[in-house]
Design a protein around this motif. Structure first.
Motif, PDB file in Angstrom:
ATOM      1  N   GLN A  34      70.135  20.737  -9.376  1.00 26.38           N
ATOM      2  CA  GLN A  34      68.826  20.145  -9.120  1.00 26.38           C
ATOM      3  C   GLN A  34      67.807  20.834 -10.031  1.00 26.38           C
ATOM      4  N   PHE A  35      66.820  20.078 -10.508  1.00 28.36           N
ATOM      5  CA  PHE A  35      65.809  20.599 -11.425  1.00 28.36           C
ATOM      6  C   PHE A  35      64.427  20.477 -10.798  1.00 28.36           C
ATOM      7  N   LEU A  36      63.700  21.582 -10.816  1.00 24.40           N
ATOM      8  CA  LEU A  36      62.338  21.615 -10.282  1.00 24.40           C
ATOM      9  C   LEU A  36      61.410  22.190 -11.345  1.00 24.40           C
ATOM     10  N   SER A  37      60.176  21.739 -11.347  1.00 26.40           N
ATOM     11  CA  SER A  37      59.187  22.277 -12.282  1.00 26.40           C
ATOM     12  C   SER A  37      57.853  22.405 -11.560  1.00 26.40           C
ATOM     13  N   THR A  38      57.182  23.518 -11.816  1.00 29.08           N
ATOM     14  CA  THR A  38      55.857  23.733 -11.258  1.00 29.08           C
ATOM     15  C   THR A  38      54.975  24.379 -12.318  1.00 29.08           C
ATOM     16  N   ASN A  39      53.697  24.202 -12.159  1.00 28.93           N
ATOM     17  CA  ASN A  39      52.727  24.858 -13.025  1.00 28.93           C
ATOM     18  C   ASN A  39      52.094  26.011 -12.266  1.00 28.93           C
ATOM     19  N   SER A  40      51.795  27.073 -12.999  1.00 27.17           N
ATOM     20  CA  SER A  40      51.025  28.148 -12.380  1.00 27.17           C
ATOM     21  C   SER A  40      49.630  27.599 -12.074  1.00 27.17           C
ATOM     22  N   ALA A  41      48.868  28.333 -11.299  1.00 24.11           N
ATOM     23  CA  ALA A  41      47.572  27.851 -10.817  1.00 24.11           C
ATOM     24  C   ALA A  41      46.619  27.448 -11.938  1.00 24.11           C
ATOM     25  N   ASP A  42      46.671  28.122 -13.071  1.00 28.12           N
ATOM     26  CA  ASP A  42      45.714  27.837 -14.145  1.00 28.12           C
ATOM     27  C   ASP A  42      46.285  26.938 -15.253  1.00 28.12           C
ATOM     28  N   MET A  43      47.464  26.377 -15.057  1.00 29.59           N
ATOM     29  CA  MET A  43      48.095  25.544 -16.091  1.00 29.59           C
ATOM     30  C   MET A  43      47.779  24.073 -15.837  1.00 29.59           C
ATOM     31  N   SER A  44      47.255  23.404 -16.858  1.00 32.47           N
ATOM     32  CA  SER A  44      46.824  22.014 -16.695  1.00 32.47           C
ATOM     33  C   SER A  44      47.801  20.998 -17.304  1.00 32.47           C
ATOM     34  N   TRP A  45      48.893  21.455 -17.886  1.00 36.93           N
ATOM     35  CA  TRP A  45      49.839  20.527 -18.511  1.00 36.93           C
ATOM     36  C   TRP A  45      50.579  19.688 -17.476  1.00 36.93           C
ATOM     37  N   ASP A  46      51.022  18.506 -17.919  1.00 38.99           N
ATOM     38  CA  ASP A  46      52.002  17.734 -17.163  1.00 38.99           C
ATOM     39  C   ASP A  46      53.356  18.321 -17.562  1.00 38.99           C
ATOM     40  N   PHE A  47      54.215  18.617 -16.592  1.00 38.04           N
ATOM     41  CA  PHE A  47      55.484  19.288 -16.873  1.00 38.04           C
ATOM     42  C   PHE A  47      56.498  18.844 -15.828  1.00 38.04           C
ATOM     43  N   TYR A  48      57.609  18.216 -16.294  1.00 38.56           N
ATOM     44  CA  TYR A  48      58.592  17.693 -15.350  1.00 38.56           C
ATOM     45  C   TYR A  48      59.921  17.428 -16.059  1.00 38.56           C
ATOM     46  N   PRO A  49      61.037  17.409 -15.304  1.00 33.72           N
ATOM     47  CA  PRO A  49      62.335  17.056 -15.877  1.00 33.72           C
ATOM     48  C   PRO A  49      62.476  15.537 -15.943  1.00 33.72           C
ATOM     49  N   LYS A  50      63.308  15.054 -16.878  1.00 34.06           N
ATOM     50  CA  LYS A  50      63.542  13.604 -16.970  1.00 34.06           C
ATOM     51  C   LYS A  50      64.280  13.079 -15.750  1.00 34.06           C
ATOM     52  N   SER A  51      65.056  13.939 -15.110  1.00 35.19           N
ATOM     53  CA  SER A  51      65.785  13.549 -13.905  1.00 35.19           C
ATOM     54  C   SER A  51      65.723  14.706 -12.919  1.00 35.19           C
ATOM     55  N   ASP A  52      65.806  14.378 -11.626  1.00 34.37           N
ATOM     56  CA  ASP A  52      65.726  15.419 -10.606  1.00 34.37           C
ATOM     57  C   ASP A  52      67.011  16.227 -10.470  1.00 34.37           C
ATOM     58  N   GLU A  53      68.153  15.635 -10.848  1.00 27.81           N
ATOM     59  CA  GLU A  53      69.423  16.343 -10.728  1.00 27.81           C
ATOM     60  C   GLU A  53      70.498  15.697 -11.579  1.00 27.81           C
ATOM     61  N   LEU A  54      71.590  16.439 -11.744  1.00 28.23           N
ATOM     62  CA  LEU A  54      72.791  15.911 -12.381  1.00 28.23           C
ATOM     63  C   LEU A  54      73.994  16.589 -11.758  1.00 28.23           C
ATOM     64  N   THR A  55      75.156  15.976 -11.966  1.00 29.59           N
ATOM     65  CA  THR A  55      76.403  16.545 -11.476  1.00 29.59           C
ATOM     66  C   THR A  55      77.128  17.144 -12.668  1.00 29.59           C
ATOM     67  N   ALA A  56      77.540  18.410 -12.533  1.00 31.95           N
ATOM     68  CA  ALA A  56      78.176  19.130 -13.638  1.00 31.95           C
ATOM     69  C   ALA A  56      79.565  19.590 -13.241  1.00 31.95           C
ATOM     70  N   ASN A  57      80.482  19.508 -14.204  1.00 28.46           N
ATOM     71  CA  ASN A  57      81.794  20.109 -14.032  1.00 28.46           C
ATOM     72  C   ASN A  57      81.734  21.528 -14.582  1.00 28.46           C
ATOM     73  N   PRO A  58      82.219  22.521 -13.839  1.00 26.46           N
ATOM     74  CA  PRO A  58      82.232  23.884 -14.381  1.00 26.46           C
ATOM     75  C   PRO A  58      82.970  23.943 -15.722  1.00 26.46           C
ATOM     76  N   GLY A  59      82.367  24.648 -16.662  1.00 24.02           N
ATOM     77  CA  GLY A  59      82.939  24.781 -17.997  1.00 24.02           C
ATOM     78  C   GLY A  59      82.398  23.772 -18.993  1.00 24.02           C
ATOM     79  N   ALA A  60      81.777  22.698 -18.520  1.00 22.84           N
ATOM     80  CA  ALA A  60      81.252  21.664 -19.413  1.00 22.84           C
ATOM     81  C   ALA A  60      79.827  22.008 -19.854  1.00 22.84           C
ATOM     82  N   VAL A  61      79.491  21.586 -21.067  1.00 23.93           N
ATOM     83  CA  VAL A  61      78.126  21.749 -21.562  1.00 23.93           C
ATOM     84  C   VAL A  61      77.300  20.588 -21.019  1.00 23.93           C
TER      85      VAL A  61
END
Length: 183
Positions: free
Chosen positions: A64-91
């Motif tokens: 799962q992917f989460l993104s937050t800004n610190s209190a003084d950061m005004s940028w928009d910042f987010y992952p393209k997707s909220d999660e993915l399924t990964a096989n161990p060992g895979a890139v």
């Protein structure tokens, strides 16, 4: 004479305090790492990974992917997707988007964290925007990849990881150079 001896003792003690403070300052980073490991806090990732592994297709881990800004950061910042399924060992790769909506150039640094912290040592980033500072011009939008491998040796009971980033405004400490876009 007595004043001279007591002054020398005072100066010696003060110099010892200064040396002790200097040594303690250098010891803080290893002490911090040991404390985090001992108490299982601040799930820092294992950093860059140079190895290669065979892919375990019989096992899947939800990342799962989460993104937050610190209190003084005004940028928009987010992952393209909220999660993915990964096989161990895979890139694997996830793209994060950053956008500077302000009218001035800004510098930022992303700080990652992994949960559960016991799995952080098994999460290997091979490429990450968090390794470098990001500089965006006014209105600029960029895509920033993070490439990672979930280690095959990760305990089998861990089926879900959360990779979170906090984005900090570091413009005051690392001023960016404005790009002249005029012709």
């Amino acid at each position: 004479m007595a004043d001279s001896i007591s002054m020398k003792k005072l100066v010696t003690r003060l110099l010892l305090v200064v040396v002790a403070m200097f040594v303690f300052g250098f010891a803080l980073v290893p002490i911090y790492d040991v404390m985090c490991q001992a108490f299982g806090i601040n799930g820092k990732t294992a950093g860059q990974y140079e190895g290669s592994q065979t892919v375990d297709t019989s096992r899947q881990v939800r990342v799962q992917f989460l993104s937050t800004n610190s209190a003084d950061m005004s940028w928009d910042f987010y992952p393209k997707s909220d999660e993915l399924t990964a096989n161990p060992g895979a890139v694997n790769e996830m793209i994060f988007i950053a956008h500077n909506p302000t009218d001035r150039p800004m510098s930022a640094q992303a700080v990652p964290s992994i949960a559960p912290s016991s799995a952080a040592a098994y999460f290997h980033k091979t490429e990450c925007f968090c390794f470098t500072q990001q500089v965006l011009q006014p209105g600029q939008r960029i895509e920033m990849p993070v490439r990672f491998i979930v280690d095959r040796d990760m305990p089998k009971d861990v089926k879900h990881l959360t990779l979170s980033y906090t984005l900090f405004d570091i413009t005051a400490r690392h001023p960016p150079v404005a790009v002249n876009t005029g012709g």
